[in-house]
Structure formats: C-alpha cells, structure tokens
Enzyme design. Structure first.
Site, short mmCIF file in Angstrom:
data_model
loop_
_atom_site.label_atom_id
_atom_site.label_comp_id
_atom_site.label_asym_id
_atom_site.label_seq_id
_atom_site.Cartn_x
_atom_site.Cartn_y
_atom_site.Cartn_z
N LYS A 219 -3.42 -68.44 12.50
CA LYS A 219 -3.88 -67.39 11.58
C LYS A 219 -5.26 -67.76 11.06
CE LYS A 219 -3.05 -65.84 6.83
NZ LYS A 219 -2.18 -66.00 5.63
N LYS A 231 -4.58 -60.62 -5.44
CA LYS A 231 -3.94 -61.81 -5.98
C LYS A 231 -4.43 -62.08 -7.40
CE LYS A 231 -3.86 -64.32 -1.54
NZ LYS A 231 -2.42 -64.62 -1.38
N ASP A 242 -7.02 -70.14 3.82
CA ASP A 242 -6.06 -69.25 4.48
C ASP A 242 -6.29 -69.17 5.98
OD1 ASP A 242 -3.74 -67.88 3.92
OD2 ASP A 242 -4.72 -65.92 3.89
N ASP A 301 -1.17 -57.93 0.87
CA ASP A 301 -1.29 -59.40 0.86
C ASP A 301 -0.37 -60.05 1.88
OD1 ASP A 301 -2.39 -61.79 0.06
OD2 ASP A 301 -1.03 -62.08 -1.63
N GLU A 303 -0.97 -59.93 5.06
CA GLU A 303 -1.91 -59.59 6.14
C GLU A 303 -1.87 -60.57 7.31
OE1 GLU A 303 -3.77 -63.01 4.76
OE2 GLU A 303 -2.83 -61.44 3.57
N ARG A 305 0.48 -62.01 8.97
CA ARG A 305 1.44 -61.70 10.04
C ARG A 305 0.94 -60.57 10.95
NH1 ARG A 305 5.85 -60.51 5.56
NH2 ARG A 305 4.56 -62.17 4.68
#
Length: 450
Positions: A219, A231, A242, A301, A303, A305
């Site tokens: 990812k 968030k 992330d 949020d 996102e 996946r």
C-alpha cells in the site's frame, strides 16, 4: 558495519541471556565476577556493561537479552558506540543472525551519520546476506521517515527508478489514462490531490502467465488525511508512514530477488495521496474496479484497501503462485496486537501452518481469522460491496475480507499483513520507521521457495 576481516575487530561483545547468566558467571575470572556483581549486571534485557583492562582500555562488552531474547541492548549499543567488535553468543538464546540484524538496525540514522563501527562476520554468505539486509532495510526506513512534502507518488516512483538497486529490473510504466482505466480505485483515492497517483510495477525477470510468479504488493498512500471523513489531528500526525506497506514490500522484493535465484518475482505498489479537496471521493460514491466490480464508498478513510484491490486484480492476470501484501490498514489490528506484532491473514492453511512454525521460538506476527460471516458487514444495496463496515467491530477482519474478494482464483495462496510500519521506541529501542512483518516473510520465502 560488517566485515570478514577479523584483524580489524578486537573487542569482544558477549550477549548473555538472563536464563544462562549464572552458568556464564561461574566460568569467569574473579575480576569479571566482581565487576558484574558490583554493577548489578545479571543479563537483564537492554542492560550493557563495559569491562575494562587494568589500564582502563575497553576489554569486553556484556549485553543482556533478558528472559525473552530481547536484543534492544545490541541495537542500542550499535547506535551509540564506535569501534571494531566480534560477537560471543554461547550464552545467548537468540540466533547469531538475529543479533547481527539487531546490530544493523541500531546503526541506522535518518538524515544523520551513523557511528562508524564494524562487527566481524565469519561466513561470506552471511556477510553478503547482512550487507543486503542493511542496505535494503535502510532504504525502506528512509522512505517511511521522509516527510510527505518530499515523498509523494511522483517523487516516490522517480526515487525507485533512479535507485541503483533497481537498475536491472523490468519496469512497466502507466500513463494517467492507463491508471484511470486499469487502477480506477487508486485513481479515485488520488484524484483529490494535485499530485496524481502513480503505479510502481516491477519484475525481476520477464514474466508470463505460465511462470506463476511470487507477487508482492504494498500500500503506497504517501499521506493520509482520511479524506472527507477526516482524521483527528493526533491520528494524522504520523500519516507520512501510510506508505509503510510499500516500503516493507520493497525490502521483501529486493531480499527475495537476492535469495531466490530461480524465482520470478513481481512487485506492485499503487501510490496515491488521500487528500481533501473538491475532487475528493465522498461517502456514497460508487466506483467500478477494472474488472467491473462496483464498490460503494462508506468511509473515505478506508482508502488503502482500494489500492490493494486494484493491485490484486493486476496480480490475477499473472496466475501467481503466491501473493503477499503489506498495508498500514486498520487501527483495529493495533488495538488487538499493539505496534510490535502485525496481524496476518491467509486463505491457505498449509501456508499459515508454515508461518506459525516460524513463529514458535519468537512471535513476529499473529494470525487473525478470515471469518466469512462478517462479509455481510460490507453489503451494499447499490454496489457489489462497500469498502468498510461502519459498526466499529472486527475492522481488521472486514478489511481483509474486502481485499480477498478481489482475488480471482480462490485457490491462489495469499498472505495479508495489517502492519504498523512505525515504532515509538518498543522495537529495539528505536523511534520512527519500522518494518513489522518483513523478517518473518524473508525467512518464509528463503525456507520454502529457495
């Protein structure tokens, strides 16, 4: 950091388990026994004791690993000391390779010069392995630690293409038009940002369907605001990490290429920035995957996946022998297991048994179930499925079930890591980028695919 020239390495580093301390102590001369007693050293975890010669020069370093193979002391010593050393591990519980990797881990500094130290490694193959491990993990940690104003999808892709480790690999390039058609869910996430999404698609050799490659997916969300479901400030503070799943996937790809000489290996990293703008995807929006599967956005949020779903659909076209993915995906996994232990899921019981065997001496990942009755939490009245459950329960499981839905051949072995890619200090006394899930997958591939 590592050398096979033992003439350079003169200072002994003794790693001692608290379980074996008494046995070690009884073999020592009076001076060392008294020195340990007067400094209250008993092999406790993270405790370091320097033993001098009579003239004050350093003779030996003792590092405790406690009762549970805690190598924080090794990492901490490597981080703070210069010199040339060799290991003595007869009274340690940890394997020599794990101690050496802890040494490498401690020597890392982001944007700073590391202390110049050398440790002797006798076996040339082990030396080669450690040199690669050090170089590749340092690259991944640098990527995670780099601020998001410097690392975005465009600069991330460019950095990898320019990196010397990737010179001999085969890159597949995608225009924005191709990304929109072949990676539409990634495009939906990234359309909110002024910096458009990119795809990192690499193979170590030319690959066709009959080759059944190992496919590694990461990812690559270079910053995650949460989108319009924004968030809170504290939760956004470290969201430069992330893309940590992508960084871990890069290290695994490079290590696998080094270790598995005959294997064909592919790396797929969809990259996007989940920003807030007038172009952001919204709850209730519906997007179709490249294979026509419709996804309703229940939460912006969730996102990561979506990127993995696109990558899975590409992986399907290569008839893979194994798919491994890494993602900083859910807070639910962290609530369950904390920051050190990544959750993993697998659709193949034999694969899971092998991973659990590697876990027996020291837990490095923990399996959570693909509990299919929870799939109904992703039901949508308007699409094939929603991207997230909103009931606040089993978040890591439902995320894994969402990703699994995009694997075409359900018999394809798949391992999914819901990881953290960060350490607040609990991993070998380091703060910042971490690579939870990497080591156990290196060991897995080396044992079962080499």
């Amino acid at each position: 950091m590592f050398t096979n020239d033992n003439t350079e390495c003169s200072t002994k580093v003794t790693v001692i388990s608290q379980n074996k301390f008494d046995k070690w102590l009884e073999k020592q001369p009076t001076f060392i026994r008294n020195w340990c007693l007067s400094n209250n050293f008993k092999g406790e975890n993270s405790k370091i004791l320097k033993i001098p010669y009579p003239d004050g020069r350093l003779k030996e370093v003792l590092i405790g690993e406690g009762l549970n193979q805690d190598l924080s002391g090794v990492s901490d010593f490597s981080a703070k000391n210069k010199g040339n050393y060799y290991l003595f591990i007869k009274f340690a519980d940890s394997k020599e390779i794990e101690i050496q990797k802890a040494w490498a881990w401690g020597g890392y500094k982001f944007n700073k010069s590391s202390p110049k130290n050398l440790i002797y490694v006798k076996n040339p193959e082990t030396l080669r392995y450690l040199d690669h491990y050090l170089e590749f993990t340092n690259l991944s940690r640098d990527l995670i630690n780099t601020p998001a104003n410097e690392l975005n999808p465009k600069s991330f892709l460019s950095l990898v293409k320019r990196n010397k480790f990737f010179e001999k690999f085969i890159f597949t390039d995608y225009s924005q038009t191709k990304i929109k058609s072949k990676f539409p869910l990634t495009y939906a996430v990234g359309q909110s940002s002024t910096i458009k999404p990119e795809i990192l698609h690499i193979s170590n050799k030319k690959i066709s369907k009959k080759d059944k490659p190992i496919v590694i997916i990461g990812k690559g969300v270079t910053f995650d605001t949460g989108g319009v479901n924004i968030k809170p400030g504290n939760s956004m503070r470290n969201m430069k990490k992330d893309m940590g799943g992508a960084a871990i996937a890069i290290s695994l790809f490079l290590m696998a290429n080094s270790l598995l000489k005959k294997s064909k290996i592919m790396l797929i990293i969809p990259m996007a920035e989940n920003s807030v703008s007038g172009n952001s995807m919204r709850p209730g929006d519906i997007y179709s995957s490249s294979n026509g599967k419709k996804v309703e956005i229940s939460h912006t949020d969730a996102e990561g996946r979506l990127l993995l779903a696109d990558a899975m659909e590409l992986a399907n076209t290569y008839n893979p022998s194994l798919i491994i993915d890494f993602a900083t995906l859910t807070g639910a996994a962290r609530v369950a297991l904390g920051e050190d232990i990544p959750a993993y899921f697998s659709n193949d019981e034999e694969v899971a048994k092998k991973i659990d065997t590697l876990n027996q001496k020291k837990i490095r990942a923990w399996r959570l179930p693909l509990y299919h009755p929870y799939k109904n939490k992703l039901n949508s009245q308007n699409a094939n499925l929603c991207n997230a459950s909103l009931d606040g329960m089993a978040g890591s499981i439902t995320a894994a079930l969402f990703i699994e839905d995009f694997i075409e051949n359900k018999k394809t072995p798949w391992i999914h890591f819901d990881t953290y890619a960060w350490s607040s200090g609990s991993i070998l006394k380091t703060q910042g980028a971490a690579l939870q899930g990497l080591d156990i997958m290196i060991e897995y591939l080396n044992k079962y695919f080499s």
